[in-house]
Scaffold this motif. Structure first.
Motif, PDB file in Angstrom:
ATOM      1  N   ILE A 253      -9.130  -1.530  -8.398  1.00 47.06           N
ATOM      2  CA  ILE A 253      -9.045  -0.715  -9.600  1.00 47.06           C
ATOM      3  C   ILE A 253      -7.778   0.118  -9.621  1.00 47.06           C
ATOM      4  N   GLY A 254      -7.075   0.077 -10.753  1.00 46.29           N
ATOM      5  CA  GLY A 254      -5.914   0.943 -10.955  1.00 46.29           C
ATOM      6  C   GLY A 254      -6.045   1.645 -12.292  1.00 46.29           C
ATOM      7  N   ASP A 255      -5.129   2.578 -12.562  1.00 49.28           N
ATOM      8  CA  ASP A 255      -5.186   3.268 -13.853  1.00 49.28           C
ATOM      9  C   ASP A 255      -4.673   2.374 -14.978  1.00 49.28           C
ATOM     10  N   HIS A 256      -3.860   1.382 -14.635  1.00 49.27           N
ATOM     11  CA  HIS A 256      -3.196   0.561 -15.664  1.00 49.27           C
ATOM     12  C   HIS A 256      -3.692  -0.878 -15.630  1.00 49.27           C
ATOM     13  N   ILE A 257      -3.743  -1.425 -14.408  1.00 48.08           N
ATOM     14  CA  ILE A 257      -4.138  -2.829 -14.235  1.00 48.08           C
ATOM     15  C   ILE A 257      -5.247  -2.876 -13.187  1.00 48.08           C
ATOM     16  N   SER A 258      -6.255  -3.717 -13.399  1.00 46.93           N
ATOM     17  CA  SER A 258      -7.307  -3.896 -12.400  1.00 46.93           C
ATOM     18  C   SER A 258      -7.473  -5.386 -12.127  1.00 46.93           C
ATOM     19  N   ILE A 259      -7.769  -5.700 -10.875  1.00 49.89           N
ATOM     20  CA  ILE A 259      -7.876  -7.098 -10.446  1.00 49.89           C
ATOM     21  C   ILE A 259      -9.267  -7.330  -9.861  1.00 49.89           C
ATOM     22  N   PHE A 260      -9.911  -8.388 -10.294  1.00 53.18           N
ATOM     23  CA  PHE A 260     -11.255  -8.718  -9.803  1.00 53.18           C
ATOM     24  C   PHE A 260     -11.170 -10.075  -9.121  1.00 53.18           C
ATOM     25  N   GLU A 261     -11.643 -10.149  -7.874  1.00 50.97           N
ATOM     26  CA  GLU A 261     -11.458 -11.391  -7.114  1.00 50.97           C
ATOM     27  C   GLU A 261     -12.576 -11.586  -6.100  1.00 50.97           C
TER      28      GLU A 261
END
Ligand code: NAD
Length: 484
Positions: A253-261
């Motif tokens: 989780i980020g404030d701008h981009i989030s990655i789910f894997e």
């Protein structure tokens, strides 16, 4: 309909991603998918970071990346695309949720001990900064960055998440008894943030003790927040508690981009056979749907997954061996067929969707650059790491010969243990010493004073590395040597 970026990955990646997107489409998830080019074949085409320029742009435009596992080519000196993606886009919190899954047998499920632990791991700093140097042929030195703003970001996220989860307890795992300044800073920030959440029971456990307690009484833990490397190890331990990496989702989780894997790898041994277990990627996808506010859709799919597992349907890597296994597509179809069904335990409540379009914004200026500290540090000494194969007494004599009146030599250490002015003949030595010089009268020093001393030391030593010693008020901002 909003779009998200999808990277199918390498090995089993495309098979499990197609299975998960098939389930999403059957559940009418209101998302469109733009497939981007990332992974081994992109490295092979000459992109040193494993993604094309278009892929990078698309992900930055869409803010959400759903990705399968990816392979990092070995021996080509390239960095993992997975780590690059997490660091480049500042996905500072790695959230992994571990819960008992009925139908996935573990020692705890058999003993009737329920597990529902969320690990929040700091995702950018620590030894993952990759700052390592060989000082001599025999001595490697690695540094770990722990920063106040970086710790604050991830710990705030962990507390907010714990509050939303309705957690009873939030625990900081650390090794601040040994790493007093780095882990000590993380722990200090944890308790500062805890003051803003009086409704949560906040405590801390030293990481080795935490591992022991997790494998004996996992039901006592709720949310655990850790620095990067310790979080990496503890989260895999927790995956083991609930049945292995195949059941462990991961959200960056980020404030701008989030990655789910998925957290497992590309499983090259079973790639292309349509037998891989898509559960980890599906659970990560469900975390993504909840992140986007698609609570109802996520709960319907999760309940169908739990029901499917409960009814004994399984891929070849888990489950009751007396029941024949199904392949990836059959497993996904079974889940689709179970939409609307409720598992007997851990059923997810159906909460209305509250879809939020991901916010697309960029950092014009970086707020983390501004320190809230108003008092400035003063330089009060320096540690020189020097190469030498002579005995400590001789090292000290040579260093004393070069000491300027502004400085006093306070300790000489080897692998962190003091060997001068006192030491033990039983301490084994390697060919790099650290000579610590501190201000003779306690007054601040300048960088030019340090450089002058550095120059003098080079007459007798190769100075491999140096570190300034700072002080704020009476507080020393450096640790003592073992035995000092
Ligand atoms: P792996 O997780 O790919 O495989 C370990 C074992 O688990 C294998 O026996 C494999 O068949 C099995 N397995 C893994 N996922 C499975 C699934 N979904 N269903 C059934 N069985 C499954 O680990 P590895 O072999 O160490 O790594 C292979 C490659 O994956 C390496 O190139 C590594 O760099 C990469 N990797 C990528 C990620 C990522 O993209 N996040 C994470 C870990 C490893």
């Amino acid at each position: 309909m909003d779009k998200i970026a999808v990277a199918k990955g390498d090995g089993i990646g495309p098979e499990i991603m197609d299975a998960v997107l098939g389930i999403f489409n059957a559940a009418k998830v209101p998302l469109e998918y733009e497939v981007v080019d990332m992974g081994k074949w992109v490295f092979d085409k000459g992109y040193s970071n494993g993604m094309t320029t278009e892929a990078k742009q698309t992900i930055e435009d869409l803010s959400i990346l759903f990705k399968g596992p990816m392979e990092t080519p070995k021996g080509k000196g390239v960095k993992s695309v997975n780590v690059t993606a997490r660091k480049t886009w500042n996905t500072y919190a790695n959230k992994r949720e571990f819960q008992t899954l009925h139908g996935v047998d573990t020692v705890f499920s058999k003993a009737g001990i329920p597990i529902d632990i969320t690990i929040v791991r700091e995702n950018i700093e620590d030894t993952y900064g990759g700052i390592e140097h060989l000082l001599t042929h025999d001595v490697a030195l690695g540094r770990r960055f722990i920063t106040r703003p970086g710790s604050l970001q991830v710990i705030k996220y962990a507390f907010e998440m714990a509050k939303k989860k309705g957690a009873r307890r939030i625990t900081c795992g650390h090794k601040a008894n040994i790493m007093k300044l780095t882990d000590g800073l993380f722990l200090e920030v944890f308790y500062e943030v805890a003051k803003e959440y009086p409704e949560l029971k906040a405590d801390d456990v030293i990481v080795d003790d935490l591992c022991m307690k997790l494998v004996t009484r996992p039901d006592l833990f709720d949310v655990v927040v850790l620095t990067n490397l310790q979080g990496d190890i503890v989260s895999d331990l927790c995956a083991g508690l609930v049945g292995g990496l195949g059941f462990a989702p991961s959200a960056n989780i980020g404030d701008h981009i989030s990655i789910f894997e998925a957290v497992h790898g590309t499983a090259p041994d079973i790639a292309g056979k349509n037998i891989a277990n898509p559960t980890s990627l599906l659970l990560s996808g469900l975390a993504m749907l909840r992140h986007l506010g698609l609570m109802e859709t996520s709960a319907i799919i999760e309940n169908a997954l739990l029901y499917t597992l409960e009814s004994g349907i399984h891929t070849g890597d888990f489950g009751d061996k007396t029941i024949p296994s199904v392949n990836t597509t059959e497993f996904a179809n079974a889940i689709i067929g179970n939409f609307g069904k409720q598992p007997s335990i851990n059923a997810k409540p159906i909460i209305a969707n509250n879809y939020k379009t991901p916010t697309h914004f960029v950092l014009d200026n970086n707020p983390m650059l501004e320190s809230i500290e108003s008092i400035k540090e003063e330089i009060v000494g320096v540690d020189f790491f020097v190469e030498s194969h002579v005995q400590p007494k001789i090292v000290a004599e040579l260093a004393l010969k070069h000491t300027l009146t502004l400085f006093k030599l306070t300790t000489v250490t080897n692998r962190g243990t003091q060997v001068w002015p006192t030491g033990s003949i039983f301490t084994n030595l390697v060919n790099t010493y650290m000579c610590r010089f501190e201000s003779a009268d306690g007054e601040p020093l300048t960088q030019v004073d340090i450089l002058e001393l550095y120059k003098r030391m080079t007459a007798d030593f190769k100075v491999c590395s140096m570190e300034l010693l700072n002080r704020i008020g009476d507080k020393k901002l450096y640790s003592s040597a073992q035995g000092q």
